[in-house]
Design a protein around this motif. Structure first.
Motif, PDB file in Angstrom:
ATOM      1  N   ARG A  20      -1.912 -29.173 -33.854  1.00 22.26           N
ATOM      2  CA  ARG A  20      -2.093 -30.464 -33.165  1.00 22.26           C
ATOM      3  C   ARG A  20      -0.995 -31.447 -33.564  1.00 22.26           C
ATOM      4  N   ASN A  23       2.055 -30.537 -31.769  1.00 21.90           N
ATOM      5  CA  ASN A  23       1.801 -30.530 -30.336  1.00 21.90           C
ATOM      6  C   ASN A  23       2.031 -29.166 -29.672  1.00 21.90           C
ATOM      7  N   ARG A  25      -0.172 -25.384 -28.614  1.00 22.32           N
ATOM      8  CA  ARG A  25      -1.471 -24.746 -28.409  1.00 22.32           C
ATOM      9  C   ARG A  25      -1.370 -23.319 -28.902  1.00 22.32           C
ATOM     10  N   SER A  27      -3.257 -19.613 -30.830  1.00 25.54           N
ATOM     11  CA  SER A  27      -4.352 -18.787 -31.319  1.00 25.54           C
ATOM     12  C   SER A  27      -4.027 -18.520 -32.769  1.00 25.54           C
ATOM     13  N   ARG A  42      -8.904 -19.745 -30.629  1.00 28.51           N
ATOM     14  CA  ARG A  42      -7.881 -19.982 -29.611  1.00 28.51           C
ATOM     15  C   ARG A  42      -8.081 -21.379 -29.063  1.00 28.51           C
ATOM     16  N   MET A  43      -7.059 -22.205 -29.190  1.00 28.91           N
ATOM     17  CA  MET A  43      -7.136 -23.579 -28.719  1.00 28.91           C
ATOM     18  C   MET A  43      -7.199 -23.618 -27.197  1.00 28.91           C
ATOM     19  N   ASP A  44      -7.848 -24.645 -26.665  1.00 28.64           N
ATOM     20  CA  ASP A  44      -7.828 -24.871 -25.224  1.00 28.64           C
ATOM     21  C   ASP A  44      -6.373 -24.961 -24.779  1.00 28.64           C
ATOM     22  N   GLY A  45      -6.045 -24.264 -23.725  1.00 28.51           N
ATOM     23  CA  GLY A  45      -4.686 -24.316 -23.198  1.00 28.51           C
ATOM     24  C   GLY A  45      -3.731 -23.314 -23.804  1.00 28.51           C
ATOM     25  N   ALA A  46      -4.140 -22.593 -24.835  1.00 39.77           N
ATOM     26  CA  ALA A  46      -3.269 -21.571 -25.433  1.00 39.77           C
ATOM     27  C   ALA A  46      -3.225 -20.356 -24.523  1.00 39.77           C
TER      28      ALA A  46
END
Length: 131
Positions: A20, A23, A25, A27, A42-46
């Motif tokens: 974060r 900046n 995205r 996993s 896994r981050m949203d948008g990855a």
């Protein structure tokens, strides 16, 4: 003592926080010394592919007890290719993972996928440093 789920989750949370900050995205996967998944996120948008990359790099790092990026130059050699094949083809000897070593013993690894190779490895190093 083996890597615990609590420790693995600490590494995961540290990796997500670092991603974060820069900046990206990602996993992130944490495996045990035998390359078996302990924790994953896994981050949203990855990218969906980052899920496989993070795990494969973690497996390679745990297997060799070193940053997966150190294996990149030799990835095409018969010995590395033989080990990858014998392991089942899940291992990815490419930059983006670091081992988790306690008292001189490899207890697992943290692998990251989703950024550049350097970003992935930097996030993995920062995450493991939080243990």
């Amino acid at each position: 003592m083996a890597l615990t789920l609590t420790e693995a989750n600490q590494v995961i949370q540290a990796a997500l926080a670092r991603a974060r900050e820069v900046n990206i995205r990602i996993s992130v996967a944490v495996c045990d010394a035998g390359g078996r998944l302990v924790a994953f996120n896994r981050m949203d948008g990855a990218s969906w592919a980052s899920a496989y990359g993070s795990q494969g790099k973690a497996i390679a790092s745990a297997a060799f007890g070193r940053a997966s990026g150190e294996l990149t130059e030799r990835a095409g050699t018969p010995i590395i290719q033989g080990i990858v094949a014998a392991e089942g083809g899940h291992m990815i000897p490419s930059m983006g993972a670091v081992p988790i070593i306690k008292n001189g013993v490899v207890e697992g690894a943290c692998g990251v996928g989703g950024g550049t190779s350097q970003q992935d490895e930097d996030v993995a190093k920062a995450a493991v440093a939080k243990l």
